[in-house]
Design an enzyme around this catalytic site. Sequence first.
Site, PDB file in Angstrom:
ATOM      1  N   LYS A   2     -12.746  -6.172   7.141  1.00 33.00           N
ATOM      2  CA  LYS A   2     -12.522  -6.789   5.835  1.00 33.00           C
ATOM      3  C   LYS A   2     -13.551  -7.858   5.509  1.00 33.00           C
ATOM      4  O   LYS A   2     -14.181  -8.422   6.397  1.00 33.00           O
ATOM      5  CB  LYS A   2     -11.118  -7.383   5.780  1.00 33.00           C
ATOM      6  CG  LYS A   2     -10.845  -8.406   6.882  1.00 33.00           C
ATOM      7  CD  LYS A   2      -9.429  -8.969   6.761  1.00 33.00           C
ATOM      8  CE  LYS A   2      -9.203 -10.067   7.786  1.00 33.00           C
ATOM      9  NZ  LYS A   2      -7.969 -10.799   7.567  1.00 33.00           N
TER      10      LYS A   2
ATOM     11  N   CYS B 284       0.783  -1.232   0.000  1.00 31.47           N
ATOM     12  CA  CYS B 284       0.000   0.000   0.000  1.00 31.47           C
ATOM     13  C   CYS B 284       0.817   1.286   0.000  1.00 31.47           C
ATOM     14  O   CYS B 284       0.401   2.283  -0.568  1.00 31.47           O
ATOM     15  CB  CYS B 284      -1.003   0.014   1.152  1.00 31.47           C
ATOM     16  SG  CYS B 284      -0.451  -0.832   2.617  1.00 31.47           S
TER      17      CYS B 284
ATOM     18  N   ARG C 155       6.750 -11.669   4.532  1.00 29.06           N
ATOM     19  CA  ARG C 155       6.220 -11.612   5.888  1.00 29.06           C
ATOM     20  C   ARG C 155       6.890 -12.691   6.722  1.00 29.06           C
ATOM     21  O   ARG C 155       7.016 -13.833   6.272  1.00 29.06           O
ATOM     22  CB  ARG C 155       4.697 -11.829   5.896  1.00 29.06           C
ATOM     23  CG  ARG C 155       3.971 -10.739   5.162  1.00 29.06           C
ATOM     24  CD  ARG C 155       2.476 -10.881   5.281  1.00 29.06           C
ATOM     25  NE  ARG C 155       1.835  -9.893   4.414  1.00 29.06           N
ATOM     26  CZ  ARG C 155       0.543  -9.840   4.175  1.00 29.06           C
ATOM     27  NH1 ARG C 155      -0.275 -10.704   4.754  1.00 29.06           N
ATOM     28  NH2 ARG C 155       0.039  -8.921   3.377  1.00 29.06           N
TER      29      ARG C 155
ATOM     30  N   HIS D 287      -8.202  -1.731   0.264  1.00 26.82           N
ATOM     31  CA  HIS D 287      -7.177  -2.694  -0.145  1.00 26.82           C
ATOM     32  C   HIS D 287      -7.949  -3.912  -0.623  1.00 26.82           C
ATOM     33  O   HIS D 287      -8.888  -4.330   0.040  1.00 26.82           O
ATOM     34  CB  HIS D 287      -6.329  -3.194   1.027  1.00 26.82           C
ATOM     35  CG  HIS D 287      -5.767  -2.152   1.922  1.00 26.82           C
ATOM     36  ND1 HIS D 287      -4.416  -1.970   2.070  1.00 26.82           N
ATOM     37  CD2 HIS D 287      -6.351  -1.263   2.752  1.00 26.82           C
ATOM     38  CE1 HIS D 287      -4.196  -1.023   2.954  1.00 26.82           C
ATOM     39  NE2 HIS D 287      -5.357  -0.574   3.396  1.00 26.82           N
TER      40      HIS D 287
ATOM     41  N   ASP E 176      -2.533  -7.290  -5.960  1.00 26.18           N
ATOM     42  CA  ASP E 176      -2.981  -6.302  -4.994  1.00 26.18           C
ATOM     43  C   ASP E 176      -3.473  -5.037  -5.681  1.00 26.18           C
ATOM     44  O   ASP E 176      -2.914  -4.627  -6.690  1.00 26.18           O
ATOM     45  CB  ASP E 176      -1.778  -5.952  -4.111  1.00 26.18           C
ATOM     46  CG  ASP E 176      -2.198  -5.409  -2.768  1.00 26.18           C
ATOM     47  OD1 ASP E 176      -3.412  -5.321  -2.500  1.00 26.18           O
ATOM     48  OD2 ASP E 176      -1.297  -5.061  -1.984  1.00 26.18           O
TER      49      ASP E 176
ATOM     50  N   HIS F 126      -5.159  -0.959  -4.649  1.00 25.74           N
ATOM     51  CA  HIS F 126      -5.671   0.012  -3.686  1.00 25.74           C
ATOM     52  C   HIS F 126      -6.537   0.993  -4.427  1.00 25.74           C
ATOM     53  O   HIS F 126      -6.095   1.588  -5.408  1.00 25.74           O
ATOM     54  CB  HIS F 126      -4.509   0.694  -2.963  1.00 25.74           C
ATOM     55  CG  HIS F 126      -3.768  -0.270  -2.110  1.00 25.74           C
ATOM     56  ND1 HIS F 126      -2.684  -0.978  -2.570  1.00 25.74           N
ATOM     57  CD2 HIS F 126      -4.012  -0.705  -0.842  1.00 25.74           C
ATOM     58  CE1 HIS F 126      -2.275  -1.801  -1.606  1.00 25.74           C
ATOM     59  NE2 HIS F 126      -3.058  -1.669  -0.564  1.00 25.74           N
TER      60      HIS F 126
ATOM     61  N   GLN G 284       1.168 -10.763  -4.378  1.00 25.01           N
ATOM     62  CA  GLN G 284      -0.275 -10.529  -4.319  1.00 25.01           C
ATOM     63  C   GLN G 284      -0.749  -9.850  -5.593  1.00 25.01           C
ATOM     64  O   GLN G 284      -0.032  -9.034  -6.162  1.00 25.01           O
ATOM     65  CB  GLN G 284      -0.600  -9.608  -3.152  1.00 25.01           C
ATOM     66  CG  GLN G 284      -0.261 -10.178  -1.795  1.00 25.01           C
ATOM     67  CD  GLN G 284      -0.574  -9.167  -0.710  1.00 25.01           C
ATOM     68  OE1 GLN G 284       0.001  -8.089  -0.674  1.00 25.01           O
ATOM     69  NE2 GLN G 284      -1.500  -9.521   0.174  1.00 25.01           N
TER      70      GLN G 284
END
Length: 645
Positions: A465, A335, A364, A511, A384, A386, A382
């Site tokens: 979420k 992000c 991670r 997200h 991903d 935003h 990911q």
Amino acid sequence: MSKEIEVTLLPSGQKIKAAEGASVSEILGKAAAGKLLIAAKLDGQLVDLNQKLDRDACLEAIDKDCPEAIKILRHSAAHIMAQAVRALFPEARIAIGPAIENGFYYDFDVERPFTQQDLEQIEEGMRKIISQKLAFSRKDMPREEAIGLFSSMGEKYKVELLEEFRDPTVSIYQQGDFIDLCRGPHIPQTGVLRAFKLTGVAGAYWRGDEHNRMLQRIYGTAFFDVESLKKYLTFLEEAQKRDHRRLGKELDLFSFSDEVGAGMVIYHPKGALIRHILENFEKREHLLRGYQIVIGPTLLKTDLWKKSGHFDHYRENMYFTEIDEQSYGVKPMNCLSHMLIYKSKMRSYRDLPLRYFELGTVHRHEKSGVLHGLLRVRQFTQDDAHILCTPDQLNDEIKSIIDFVSEVMGIFGFEFEIEISTRPQDSIGSDEDWQRATSALTHALEEKGYDYFVCEGEGAFYGPKIDIKLKDALDRRWQCATIQCDFTLPERFDLNYIGADGARHRPVMVHRVILGAMERFLGVLIEHYAGAFPVWLAPVQAIIVTVTDAQLDFAGAVCAQLRSRGVRVEVDTRSEKLGYKIREAQMQKVPYMLVIGDKEVQGAGVAPRKRDGTQLGLMTSSEFADLVEKECLESSKGRVGLNIV
RNA sequence: GCCGGCGUAGCUCAGGGGUAGAGCAGCUGAUUCGUAAUCAGCAGGCCGCGGGUUCAAAUCCCAUCGCCGGCUCCA
């Protein structure tokens, strides 16, 4: 002279008279004609068969075919197991023992962990208890009395539970000399349990809290008949055959190396190719929906992670390093750079929503014990994005993400479960923001007509979420897609846009990932297809097998032609018999085998054989390429043909 | 991270104090074969890595890395 009561039998609605104080089994016994009764529903509440009736009521029999019955059986099996454990290990303290999705477990506090041999002995003990046909009898008693009873037995875990109960009265169940605190109901007697197996033993924290003592949990499963148990055990074996870790090795897709480190995937050519196809597919799907592709760095200064709140709330999971005496953090999420892109210039309400998409690779630090093949790793990529939008646009954005997820999952043929997770303990932002974000998510789901579970306190630290869970071959659920609201990061980074009113406003941020992590998705995908990928995803779509070496030149020419059309094809050049090469291709789950013998050379074509054994007869290589392209488009619902790579 | 189990050839596994084994895969040769395994020969190992006990360790002990089943945590 006893009074009579009126009992309405469900589902028939038939009303019958019974003596006051008659038991459920006495009342149902006549009506149940030969069926094995397990329990009953008394005015909608599950009760034991020996429950006495003292008033008019509705009564519904629960026989072994009712969905509730198997849970009752397994719960009773847990009690029987606990009884056997207590007989063998008198010092064992019992904790809790519920029925679970495919069986049951019971937690024990014991001096030493159970061994495989212990399990066999416990099973033997259970068989003994079953053969004694001991009745399960229920007794209601005041909570205080139960505390006294369990204290006298030294059952401290039961006492701890009882001390937190609110009800003035609790129930206990006894079979033989074994007494347990339990709501019930249970099977009438231990002989009802016909088929069971203890499947494993594992450590488990008391009450699921890692600060508590670790107990020993024995898992088992139980069925009403031996055939069902056998069927279940066969299912487990079959599931193991489609375990992605095993298939990953067999199909040469990926590997792990202890020299590299835990949780780091090494993609071999075929695995890398599948991932490449998935990623190209994803980029197109995102561009189609108005997302913009961006790329951010892997290392960002630690100060920035402090600003975002990650340093305070996510540090445990992050890796840090130093460059020129500056501290940097390896990104665990994508992000931050997306926020900086937003901030790189002045934004107008006319620009919104902005949707930044990145196939972002994150690291991670997952605890060593949780790593699991591709499904739980330390480095992953990911899909991903935003989304930055006005508060008014939030609902539509969430709804279109849900549509996106459902379209994509439809292409792969996945069914999924949806969960909403609310504010956790360790979190940032005001209650009001959390409330707004949570209701934005629930409203979107409700408007779209999806069912969902609510997981209290399971949200991310920055917002609530929606999680979409897919099941793996062994029935474990894995989170893939997730949609997370975030009212706090825009605040911390002071994001704003100029509204129609000329004033500055704060955008809302979402997200979201669709497939989730490419690693995990690939893992679930391998199991979903049992390694037999649809043609559009298959790393090798066709393999050319010649009858003898004499056709190898022609095979090479066909291979070149097909490759020029974009078909992913290989030639098996070994001097083996046709059957051998077919078998190998079959085990590699290649969708098409192209047989070439003298007939095919003569006819200037190939004879395709499908993975399922069907033979398509002679056709030209160009016709075959058309066929593969058509099948790719069909199986990908029009998304992907031959030109994906 | 915690509890338990396990690391032997590329893969699947046997061997449990006294010279390291099998099947499959690989290589070489023969075979040239029509839709799920042709035959023969050869090669292949710091028994995960590091310590210790012992005359002697793949084997016993300790530590470490990794894997497996759970728990906790998560995409």
